[in-house]
Design an enzyme around this catalytic site. Structure first.
Site, PDB file in Angstrom:
ATOM      1  N   ASP A 153       0.860  -1.188   0.000  1.00  0.00           N
ATOM      2  CA  ASP A 153       0.000   0.000   0.000  1.00  0.00           C
ATOM      3  C   ASP A 153       0.893   1.234   0.000  1.00  0.00           C
ATOM      4  OD1 ASP A 153      -3.039   0.773   0.552  1.00  0.00           O
ATOM      5  OD2 ASP A 153      -1.758   2.166   1.658  1.00  0.00           O
ATOM      6  N   LEU A 154       0.666   2.126  -0.952  1.00  0.00           N
ATOM      7  CA  LEU A 154       1.485   3.332  -1.033  1.00  0.00           C
ATOM      8  C   LEU A 154       1.172   4.255   0.136  1.00  0.00           C
ATOM      9  CD1 LEU A 154       1.390   4.205  -4.832  1.00  0.00           C
ATOM     10  CD2 LEU A 154       2.978   2.732  -3.587  1.00  0.00           C
ATOM     11  N   ASP A 203      -4.451   2.499  -4.525  1.00  0.00           N
ATOM     12  CA  ASP A 203      -2.996   2.403  -4.395  1.00  0.00           C
ATOM     13  C   ASP A 203      -2.584   1.078  -3.768  1.00  0.00           C
ATOM     14  OD1 ASP A 203      -4.109   2.951  -1.949  1.00  0.00           O
ATOM     15  OD2 ASP A 203      -2.490   4.261  -1.271  1.00  0.00           O
TER      16      ASP A 203
END
Length: 514
Positions: free
Chosen positions: A273-274, A316
């Site tokens: 996960d960004l 994301d």
């Protein structure tokens, strides 16, 4: 002569009636009266012999012989000779009609076939081309003069089809039957120049001049195949990054589980996960966010092996299956490599962007028999990584499982999703101060006699603080800012002063390519 007599003359009809029955008519001027006698006198005929010309079982006309010098007594030989001549004429008429009909049919066939979008090719029992329409010229690239007379199987069929096709033509040439008759086949053919392309083929048999022929209708389906392949690709891939989607990923994961259960190599599932992606999206716009996701996908691709599978789950979130993981340390090594790759600055349309990522890892084991369980455990590990400062990875363990179950039960009691309720990010530099603030608030709530502490309000306050800290970090501001500035961002200072400070921070931290 006949044109001078009305078509409806009963006398004339009665005179010619025997011809309709296939019989000859013999008349004499001396004994004929009325219309018939008048005709013979005007023609200066003393005797007349008429025989019918029969075509297709009907009287098509008649053949006559007149004697202008004497009342001739017609002999059987003369009558039979005239009848034979009438039959020859009738045969010629039939042949002419047949030829005219055939010519008309051929013209109609050529008009229809030449305007057809599909190739129509006729071959004889020896597989030699006898008809080649304009669509065939366009599809295959050969003119009719180049194609007619050549063996179609030798230059139109790919080598892998030739043996079977030759066997089918031998059967069709002998019997007019084969198992391909009446079926729609999707195979390949070869254009002029040797290029292979997909076609749709249907074959019919026809008997011409005692020889069986095959009539093939051929459609070029190159464009259709491209569209089908594109639809199939889009059904299994993310249109933005080109990575596989969740459906394909889960299918690959289930196959990996099945192999591991049969004694194959173990593997690991990553949730990636960004960090601060929403702030980048909100600040620089969605087009920049999309380009960032594409760049992240490229870096992840270059960091993994060909046997690994990476997918984008949406937003994301990315997922990864690392194949061949005998020990958890192997997954940790790849996680560190991914974090290092993603933490490097991205230059997108003149903007230098730093994002980073958090990773949760679940290694396959006997206690993780399904894809759902593995993904759930990787998700729990991801949120542990997020809650412990982001920009790091965590491997799932039993303690996380216990915490997850406890949080889920608490969330069910409070009516709040566990992820949201347990999610709280505090920069390392200010953890001590926040701990003191929490203790003071807790003490104040216990001292109040009629008021209960509101956990939702505390959660929202932490969220505001986190969003402010994330925004500055994503735009290039260093972590560990002074507490008063963070409180400023959380909304504990007047709006005017807060706007000046945040505006100055944004101006100082966004670096463009100008």
């Amino acid at each position: 002569m006949v044109s001078r007599i009305s078509a409806g003359s009963e006398e004339l009809d009665a005179w010619l009636a025997p011809l309709l029955e296939g019989k000859p008519v013999i008349s004499y001027a001396a004994t004929s009266a009325g219309v018939v006698g008048q005709i013979m006198r005007e023609m200066h005929n003393l005797s007349t012999l008429l025989v019918p010309i029969v075509v297709a079982g009907k009287c098509w006309g008649h053949l006559g012989v007149d004697d202008c010098e004497a009342e001739r007594q017609w002999t059987p030989v003369e009558i039979d000779t005239l009848v034979t001549l009438a039959q020859v004429i009738g045969g010629l008429v039939v042949r002419e009609q047949a030829q005219a009909s055939l010519q008309y049919s051929e013209e109609r066939f050529r008009v229809v076939s030449d305007t057809a979008q599909d190739a129509i090719v006729m071959v004889n029992s020896a597989a030699k081309v006898v008809y080649w329409n304009r669509a065939a010229e366009h599809i295959f690239g050969y003119s009719a003069s180049e194609a007619i007379g050549r063996n179609a199987l030798e230059w139109l069929a790919p080598p892998r089809y030739r043996e079977k096709s030759l066997a089918a033509m031998r059967v069709l040439g002998a019997t007019g039957r084969d198992n391909i008759i009446g079926k729609l086949l999707k195979i390949a053919a070869i254009r002029k120049g040797g290029l292979e392309f997909p076609i749709e083929l249907s074959v019919a048999s026809v008997l011409l001049r005692s020889e069986w022929h095959a009539v093939a209708t051929i459609r070029d389906i190159t464009e259709r195949k491209k569209i089908e392949e594109q639809i199939t690709y889009l059904a299994g891939h993310d249109s933005l990054t080109g990575l596989v989607n969740r459906t394909v990923f889960v299918d690959v994961l289930q196959q990996a589980i099945a192999r591991a259960n049969r004694g194959g190599d173990s593997f690991a599932v990553f949730y990636i996960d960004l960090d601060h992606f929403k702030d980048i999206n909100d600040t620089l716009g969605h087009p920049i966010g999309d380009l960032l996701l594409q760049s992240v996908a490229d870096r992840v691709r270059t960091s993994i092996r060909g046997t690994d599978t990476v997918a984008r789950f949406g937003g994301d979130e990315f997922a990864l299956i690392q194949a061949g993981v005998p020990e958890p340390i192997d997954a940790a090594v790849l996680a560190s490599k991914l974090l290092e790759a993603i933490s490097e600055p991205f230059t997108i349309r003149g903007n230098e962007i730093r994002s980073g990522a958090s990773i949760g890892i679940a290694v396959y084991g006997p206690d993780s028999p399904s894809a759902e369980i593995l993904l759930s455990r990787a998700d729990v590990a991801l949120y542990r990584a997020k809650s412990e400062g982001r920009g790091t990875y965590r491997l799932f363990n039993d303690a996380m499982d216990v915490e997850y179950r406890r949080g889920s039960r608490l969330a069910a009691t409070c009516g709040t999703p566990w992820r949201a309720a347990s999610y709280s990010y505090v920069p390392a530099a200010d953890r001590y101060r926040h701990r003191l603030l929490r203790r003071r608030r807790s003490a104040g709530s216990l001292a109040s006699s009629n008021k209960r502490s509101n956990p939702t309000r505390r959660i929202h306050s932490r969220r505001r603080a986190e969003r402010a800290d994330r925004s500055a970090w994503a735009l290039g501001a260093p972590r560990g800012l002074p507490t008063d500035e963070r409180l400023d961002r959380c909304g504990h200072r007047p709006a005017a002063d807060r706007g000046e400070r945040v505006g100055a921070a944004v101006q100082d931290t966004i670096r463009t390519g100008e």
